[in-house]
Every structure is written in structure tokens, then in C-alpha cells.
Design an enzyme around this catalytic site. Structure first.
Site, PDB file in Angstrom:
ATOM      1  N   GLU A 145      -2.578  12.443  -3.203  1.00 33.40           N
ATOM      2  CA  GLU A 145      -1.994  13.228  -2.114  1.00 33.40           C
ATOM      3  C   GLU A 145      -1.040  14.316  -2.597  1.00 33.40           C
ATOM      4  OE1 GLU A 145      -0.543  11.224   1.365  1.00 33.40           O
ATOM      5  OE2 GLU A 145      -1.899   9.539   1.051  1.00 33.40           O
ATOM      6  N   ASP A 192      -2.709   7.344  -0.744  1.00 34.43           N
ATOM      7  CA  ASP A 192      -1.738   6.252  -0.583  1.00 34.43           C
ATOM      8  C   ASP A 192      -2.380   4.982  -0.021  1.00 34.43           C
ATOM      9  OD1 ASP A 192       0.214   7.857  -1.582  1.00 34.43           O
ATOM     10  OD2 ASP A 192       1.167   8.290   0.335  1.00 34.43           O
ATOM     11  N   ASP A 238      -2.324   2.895   2.401  1.00 36.08           N
ATOM     12  CA  ASP A 238      -2.064   2.516   3.777  1.00 36.08           C
ATOM     13  C   ASP A 238      -3.091   3.190   4.678  1.00 36.08           C
ATOM     14  OD1 ASP A 238      -1.237   5.166   3.796  1.00 36.08           O
ATOM     15  OD2 ASP A 238       0.900   4.694   3.904  1.00 36.08           O
ATOM     16  N   GLU A 294      -2.855   5.768   6.657  1.00 41.64           N
ATOM     17  CA  GLU A 294      -2.871   7.222   6.530  1.00 41.64           C
ATOM     18  C   GLU A 294      -3.634   7.647   5.283  1.00 41.64           C
ATOM     19  OE1 GLU A 294      -1.689   9.419   8.751  1.00 41.64           O
ATOM     20  OE2 GLU A 294      -1.086   7.776  10.061  1.00 41.64           O
ATOM     21  N   TYR A 339       5.136   1.224  -4.241  1.00 34.60           N
ATOM     22  CA  TYR A 339       4.925   2.030  -3.037  1.00 34.60           C
ATOM     23  C   TYR A 339       5.971   1.711  -1.974  1.00 34.60           C
ATOM     24  CZ  TYR A 339       2.382   4.539   0.594  1.00 34.60           C
ATOM     25  OH  TYR A 339       2.010   5.425   1.581  1.00 34.60           O
ATOM     26  N   ARG A 369       6.139   2.389   1.355  1.00 35.89           N
ATOM     27  CA  ARG A 369       5.818   2.117   2.765  1.00 35.89           C
ATOM     28  C   ARG A 369       5.149   0.753   2.840  1.00 35.89           C
ATOM     29  NH1 ARG A 369       4.339   7.675   2.341  1.00 35.89           N
ATOM     30  NH2 ARG A 369       5.936   8.977   3.298  1.00 35.89           N
ATOM     31  N   HIS A 380       0.677  -4.816  -0.371  1.00 36.58           N
ATOM     32  CA  HIS A 380       0.729  -6.151  -0.959  1.00 36.58           C
ATOM     33  C   HIS A 380       2.051  -6.522  -1.614  1.00 36.58           C
ATOM     34  CE1 HIS A 380      -3.516  -6.611  -0.138  1.00 36.58           C
ATOM     35  NE2 HIS A 380      -3.757  -5.462  -0.734  1.00 36.58           N
TER      36      HIS A 380
END
Length: 762
Positions: free
Chosen positions: A9, A82, A84, A86, A308, A310, A355
């Protein structure tokens, strides 16, 4: 020549990953989302099975072109966006665009790569364990985006017609606004009650301490047992006569208690703790965490410092726990280590999307060892994460508590409480902050035994008043949203940012206050759309989206269930509710000029009291005034006018409150009530002044050089003390929009740099 194309990203992440993968890979950045719904009516078509019309995001068209050109010469496409929803959706849209350009066929492999930390081991392992795109995650994101679109494109025009043009409403932000307004209403309705406490000031072995009155004349004291000065004085007189200057130790209770460490950080708890301990906004926290995650140059190239950011999971990888236990043993000794690793349970039902908790990628990278390589914000946040993670695997703290009853005469008892930490355990590394704590600090008491005589130095009463619930800070708002199940890790910062951007709330002394417009919008929504701003309904819809992401529920039935009653209500209110029903609140009071009813109304400069017979009757008054008489001037204590030495008053003017000289018009000295907030960013033009946060005459927030008028440099968005990676302009800025969410952009008109920081708003 490389045959594998990796898409991430952000360019910072691309740079770090390229270092680990070598010449067999080409790594390019999508710069966040590559396409979005067409920004006009009909982008989501409920009558056509909720068909969605997408288009390439204009500012990222160039990056899509780079991906397409690169894909022509590669045989494998690895989508490493990423980990997730999104990120999964971005990967999906890249694939769809490449299919449209006929660049994907049976000869080219497409794989999804997911990693939660940017380290060589994690990235190579993720490539080895690559998978197919998860359409469950993609559909959950598409459902969320469709819901937000349907709410925004149908509810916002209704706000324009019924309140004022330019307003908008969001599905999740509306529930958050309701929280803030309802808390303000609680505060306004609160009636303070007086009560008194009585303390004995004692001394034993040259150590002073206090004991609180527990029993008076055989009756246990409650909060409102003593409610005025006369009752307090009478009780003190009785106690002094009974004591004769001496208290007797009647009973001592000693207990040992264990205090366990807090779990490692999730997105929510990191934002809360960074707010409490560092004074960071949620936006600032996530922006800094993104930098730590994507990689910092420690001398040998970029290194990802945290996992990560989020996530709603408190799990830690086994290899990370093993390293933590080694570091704890080496740094704090074997005694600080529990016999086995501490395991924390995740409360979220959907935590499989992320996770791990937020942790250092290596506990051996201690904050102080890399301080010179980090900005102040990066160091503070990394240190917070490092300490919390290390502490979570340490032994509990052992605390001795003491409760001592001191007899005063025959029928009265004072009680003293104290505690000592006998084994600090994890507390030698980290202690969690508290929200709005009113608890007194724990005290140590002198050594006492039953029967001891304690010297009584004095008995004093202290007046108190009950206090209303505190306004929300960013930390407590995020905590409450999480408790209600409203929003998800990636959305907290954008929820807060959007409420401020729409000027529905303002922050004063780090607390949220609803604006007049925010109050009216909330009243409209809670009156006519009560179901859709209900906390339970908003949370249940989040649960349904989670079920979609887990493959337990189809996404289009979720949209259908929401849409039909929602659009019916929109039509009903549009046709049957008058504007005055929304913008006016009737008061049980008559107009002093014409005897018509008065109401609270919304004007250009906020709410005011006006006559319902307008325009025939033009009576108005300020909402703060209970009558036509002007309120008494509020004097600024401890200051006088620097020009004429008269008293200074807090006054109200056309553009709000300000400080002015009481001798006006003879002396015209004025100054802002609130001094501009220093952003800590140096002006890139004059290189002397700091950029300050200011408010324009129309109430709009902007940022400008402190050297004004000598330097006229100004911005509309918060500055960031980081140079633009494309044009090298000394600063960038944080821009929040409904379409693109939160992103870091270059303030230079000719530079198109942008970098996503937060997902688009709910």
C-alpha cells in the site's frame, strides 16, 4: 530480471520489503485504495441487486498505471496489502483493474500475501504461505462501503432540507455524536449536592498520616451523612471532646493482594493509553504507529519496529513470547519471570482478522538504543509499546494493604488505609494509566499494633460537592465505542476526525463539547432516526458485517434488511416533517414583546432564543441568558489590562468569546480567550516561527506561522514534521476526507504525493 511483482500500500513499506526480497522481486505501491464508488447517486443500485459502480481514484491513477506496466513483464502477482478487510479489498480491486486491462490470464499466478510485521522472516514466511483472495473479507468491506454510501447519499440531503445546506451524516459517526451530546445533557441537568468528610490528622513515630471518620456515635458514615458546615462543626466538637487528643488502635487488618499486568496493546488500548500518557490524538497515534510498522532507517536500511497496528487481538506469537522471556531474564532477573508464559484471551469475536497484538518486532531493540534514529513522537510511542509488551510477560506485583481502625472515645472510629508494594514485579517496567481517576494515591502508614496510643494533632472537616460525569476525552470515547461494539480498530481515528471536520464537536481542554450544529443534528437523528443511532443497532450491524467476513452470512441480504425500512423512513420524514420541527425547540415561556411562545432556534452563529411569531416579532436573546438582562461581566482573575491597568473581562462578540478591557471604549485592548495551539512544526518559509493552530473569523480551523504578519504561510490541514518523499518540501500535512479517509499529503500545489494513514470513514 525479476519475475514476481509485489504490490503493497505505501512507498515506505515497499522500500523496506524490497530490501528483504532482493533482485527476484519488484515491489510497487498502490498508495492505498485504487478505486472507489462513483461519487454520485446510483453508485449503489438497490433495485439491481445492490450493483456497485466503481471508478479509479484520480490521484492514484498513475500508481495503477505503474502496476499495470510492471505486471506486463512479470509472471506472478503477489498482493501484500494490509492484513485486514481494507487491505483485502484493495487487493481485490487491483486484480479487477488488471483483468479489465487484460493483463491477467491462466499463465499468470495471483496470490495473496499476509504478514503482521515487516521483518525478513515474517515476509518470506508469508510468501511461502500465500493464499487465494478471501472474498468473504472483500464482501464484508463492500457491504460496509455500500451501507455508508446509502446512508450518506440519502440522509445528508435530508439534513440539507430540514436543517441547513452542507451538513452530512454517517452511519457510525452519528452514534458517536449521540454519545457526546447525551453526556453534555447529563452535565447540564446535573445538580450538585453538598457533603462533608472529616479527617483525623495523626502522628506516630514522627510520621504524619490521616484517618477518615468511619463511625460517628455508633452510626456508619455514608457520603451524605454530613451535608453542611454546621453538621461538620458539631461532629468535630463531639469528636475532639471524646478523643482528648488521643486515638487508640482498635483493629488492624493486613492483606496481600496480587496485581496482574495489562495485556499487550490492541488498536483501541494503544489509542487510549497514548492519549492518557502522551497526550496524542487518535490520529497522531495511528500516524506514528504506521511509521514504526512500515520501517525506520536504523543505519542499515529500514527496519519494521512494530507489528501491524490495526488489531483487536491480544495474542502474541510463540517466538515473540520466547524472546520476551529471554529479555526479561537478562534485564530484570529470573525473579521477574513467571514460571510459564502469560496467555491473554481476546474478547473480540472477529479477532482472526488480526492474529497478533501490537508488539515490538524484536524485544531486543530497546527504545533507548535507537532513540537517535527516531523522531520524538516515534520514540515516545515505541517506548510505550515496548514497555507494555515486556511488562505483560512479567510476574504480578505483590502489594501489602493495611486497614487500621482508630477508636475515638467509646462510640466513634476513624479508619486509615495504606499500602506498600513488597514486590514490584511488572510495575518496575510499566503501569497502565487511568481515565478520570478520583482515587487518592496509595499511602504508607507507620507501623502500629492494637492498643497503641496515637497522637491526634487535629480534626478537620472538608467540604465537597458531587460532580457531573466528565466529558469524553479521546481515550474515554474510544473506550466507550469499543465497549458498545461500535466501529472497528481501523475506524476510531476517522470517526473522531470526521466529527471535528464536520464541526459537530469541538475539543476544549482535551474534552469533547458538542457544537450547536452538532446538537441540532443529533436531535434530528435521535427524534426521527432513533433506530439508526441506537447503540445496540449500530453494534449489531457491525456483528453482521463480522459474520460476513467469517463466511457465516451473505452480504447482500444484510444490505436488503437495512435498506427497505431505511428508505421508507427517509421518504416519510421528507414528506411529513417541517423544517421548523427540526430547527426549533419549544420553550415553556412566552415572548415578553408579543406573548407568543419562545423557542430555541439555530442561526448562522449557533443556537439562540427567538419568538415563534417571527418575522412579525423580532425578539431574540442569547441562549445563555435566562432573561433580557445582560449577564454580569466575568472578570479574569489575577490579571489586568497591559495598556491601562484596568480589569480584564471575558466578553462575547460576533465571533465568540474573547478577553477585553473593562474600560472599553476608552481602552480597546483585546486578545483571544484561548491561545493558539503550537503544532511543534517549524514554518518551512521563514524557518523561525512555529506553525500554530488558529480559528478564522468564521470559526474555521487553519494553521499559520507564529511570525504573522511578517510571514504569511498558512495551511488548512494539520502540519506533519516530515518532509515530502517526492518533492522534499520540509513538511507534509494530514488531510481527512470522507472519500479517502485520513492521508498524509504534500501542501505544495504541484506535488501529488499522498499516503494513506486511515481507512475511509464509516
Amino acid at each position: 530480471m525479476s519475475h514476481r511483482l509485489v504490490v503493497v500500500e505505501s512507498p515506505a513499506k515497499a522500500k523496506t520489503i524490497k530490501k528483504y526480497l532482493g533482485k527476484d522481486y519488484q515491489v510497487v505501491a498502490s498508495y492505498g485504495h485504487v478505486r472507489d464508488l462513483v461519487p454520485k447517486e446510483g453508485a449503489v443500485d438497490p433495485d439491481n441487486d445492490f450493483a456497485m459502480k466503481y471508478e479509479i481514484i484520480e490521484k492514484n491513477a498513475h500508481h495503477v498505471k505503474v502496476i499495470a506496466q510492471s505486471l506486463k513483464t512479470h509472471t506472478e502477482l503477489l498482493l501484500a496489502t494490509d492484513p485486514d478487510r481494507e487491505g483485502e479489498a484493495i487487493a481485490f480491486h487491483i486484480v479487477e483493474l488488471m483483468k479489465e486491462k487484460k493483463l491477467l490470464d491462466d499463465k499468470k499466478s495471483v496470490r495473496r500475501v499476509v504478514f503482521h510485521e515487516i521483518t525478513k522472516q515474517a515476509i518470506l514466511g508469508a510468501i511461502d504461505e500465500s493464499r487465494e483472495l478471501s472474498m468473504d473479507l472483500v464482501n464484508a468491506q463492500q457491504a460496509r462501503r455500500a451501507l455508508d454510501y446509502l446512508v450518506g447519499f440519502n440522509l445528508s440531503p435530508l439534513l440539507w432540507r430540514k436543517i441547513r445546506p452542507g451538513l452530512s451524516a454517517g452511519r457510525v459517526q452519528s452514534a458517536a455524536l449521540r454519545m457526546i451530546v447525551e453526556r453534555e445533557q447529563e452535565i447540564e441537568a446535573f445538580i450538585a449536592r453538598e457533603y462533608w468528610t472529616i479527617d483525623a490528622h495523626c502522628e506516630k513515630s514522627e510520621q504524619s498520616f490521616k484517618a477518615k471518620l468511619h463511625i460517628l456515635a455508633g452510626e456508619k458514615q455514608k457520603q451524605f451523612s454530613i451535608t453542611n458546615a454546621e453538621m461538620s462543626a458539631k461532629a468535630i466538637e463531639i469528636l475532639k471532646q471524646a478523643s482528648q487528643g488521643i486515638l487508640i488502635v482498635d483493629k488492624i487488618e493486613k492483606k496481600k493482594r496480587k496485581r496482574n499486568p495489562s495485556p499487550p496493546f490492541t488498536t483501541s488500548t494503544l489509542q487510549q493509553e497514548a492519549s492518557r500518557k502522551l497526550g496524542f490524538t487518535a490520529n497522531r497515534t495511528m500516524r506514528t504507529a504506521q511509521q514504526l510498522y512500515e520501517g525506520i532507517d536504523l543505519g542499515d536500511g529500514n527496519v519494521g519496529l512494530i507489528s501491524y497496528m490495526r488489531t483487536d487481538s491480544v495474542n502474541l506469537a510463540t517466538v515473540a513470547v520466547e524472546e520476551l522471556r529471554e529479555v526479561i531474564t537478562e534485564k530484570y532477573g529470573q525473579k521477574a519471570l513467571p514460571d510459564s508464559a502469560v496467555v491473554y484471551k481476546t474478547k473480540s469475536k472477529n479477532a482472526q482478522e488480526a492474529h497478533e497484538a501490537i508488539r515490538p518486532t524484536s524485544a531486543r531493540i530497546e527504545p533507548e538504543s535507537i532513540r537517535a534514529k527516531l523522531s520524538d513522537d516515534q520514540f515516545k510511542l515505541y517506548q510505550l509499546i515496548w514497555k507494555r509488551t515486556v511488562a505483560c510477560q512479567m510476574i504480578y506485583a505483590t502489594i501489602d494493604t493495611v486497614s487500621c481502625d482508630l477508636k475515638c472515645g467509646e462510640n466513634h472510629i476513624f479508619r486509615a488505609n495504606g499500602s506498600t508494594i513488597t514486590d514490584p514485579g511488572f510495575l518496575q517496567v510499566y503501569e497502565e494509566g487511568k481515565d478520570d481517576s478520583t482515587q487518592e494515591a496509595e499511602r504508607t502508614l507507620p507501623i502500629m499494633k492494637e492498643g497503641d496510643k496515637i497522637n491526634l494533632q487535629d480534626i478537620k472537616g472538608e467540604q465537597h460537592f458531587t460532580e457531573p460525569p466528565p466529558r469524553f476525552s479521546e481515550a474515554t470515547l474510544v473506550k466507550t465505542l469499543e465497549e458498545y461494539g461500535i466501529g472497528r480498530p481501523s475506524t476510531y481515528a476517522s470517526i473522531i476526525g470526521t466529527l471535528q471536520h464536520r464541526e459537530y464537536v469541538k475539543i476544549e481542554n482535551k474534552r469533547f463539547h458538542p457544537t450547536d450544529v452538532g446538537r441540532v443534528v443529533n436531535r434530528f437523528l435521535t427524534t426521527y432516526f432513533s433506530k439508526y443511532v441506537d447503540y445496540g443497532f449500530t453494534a449489531s450491524l457491525e456483528d453482521e458485517l463480522d459474520a460476513v467476513s467469517r463466511g457465516e452470512q451473505a452480504w447482500k441480504p444484510v444490505l436488503e434488511t437495512f435498506w427497505q425500512p431505511f428508505v421508507s423512513l427517509i421518504k416519510e420524514i421528507r414528506d411529513n416533517v417541517k423544517r421548523q420541527d427540526v430547527t426549533q425547540e419549544p420553550l415553556d415561556e412566552q415572548c415578553p414583546k408579543c406573548n407568543a411562545q419562545l423557542s430555541i432556534r439555530l442561526g448562522k452563529r449557533g443556537r439562540f432564543v427567538g419568538c415563534t411569531a417571527y418575522p412579525e416579532c423580532d425578539y431574540t436573546r442569547s441562549l445563555e441568558n435566562s432573561s433580557e438582562e445582560a449577564p454580569a461581566a466575568q472578570v479574569v482573575e489575577g490579571r489586568s489590562c497591559p495598556e491601562c491597568n484596568s480589569a480584564l473581562n471575558i466578553k462575547s462578540g460576533k465571533y465568540g468569546k474573547f478577553i477585553g478591557c473593562s474600560s472599553y471604549p476608552d481602552c480597546k485592548f483585546i486578545e483571544p480567550l484561548e491561545k493558539p495551539e503550537d503544532t511543534g512544526v517549524t514554518c518551512p518559509i521563514c524557518k523561525k516561527g512555529q506553525i500554530l493552530k488558529r480559528k478564522s473569523k468564521r470559526g474555521k480551523i487553519f494553521f499559520s506561522c507564529a511570525k504573522y504578519p511578517d510571514c504569511e504561510y498558512a495551511l488548512w490541514y494539520p502540519p506533519v514534521n516530515q518532509a515530502c518523499p517526492e518533492c522534499s518540501w520540509p513538511i507534509t500535512m494530514t488531510k481527512t476526507t470522507k472519500k479517502n479517509g485520513v492521508e498524509r499529503v504534500c501542501p505544495q500545489k504541484d506535488c501529488k504525493f499522498s499516503e494513506p494513514l486511515e481507512a475511509p470513514e464509516e
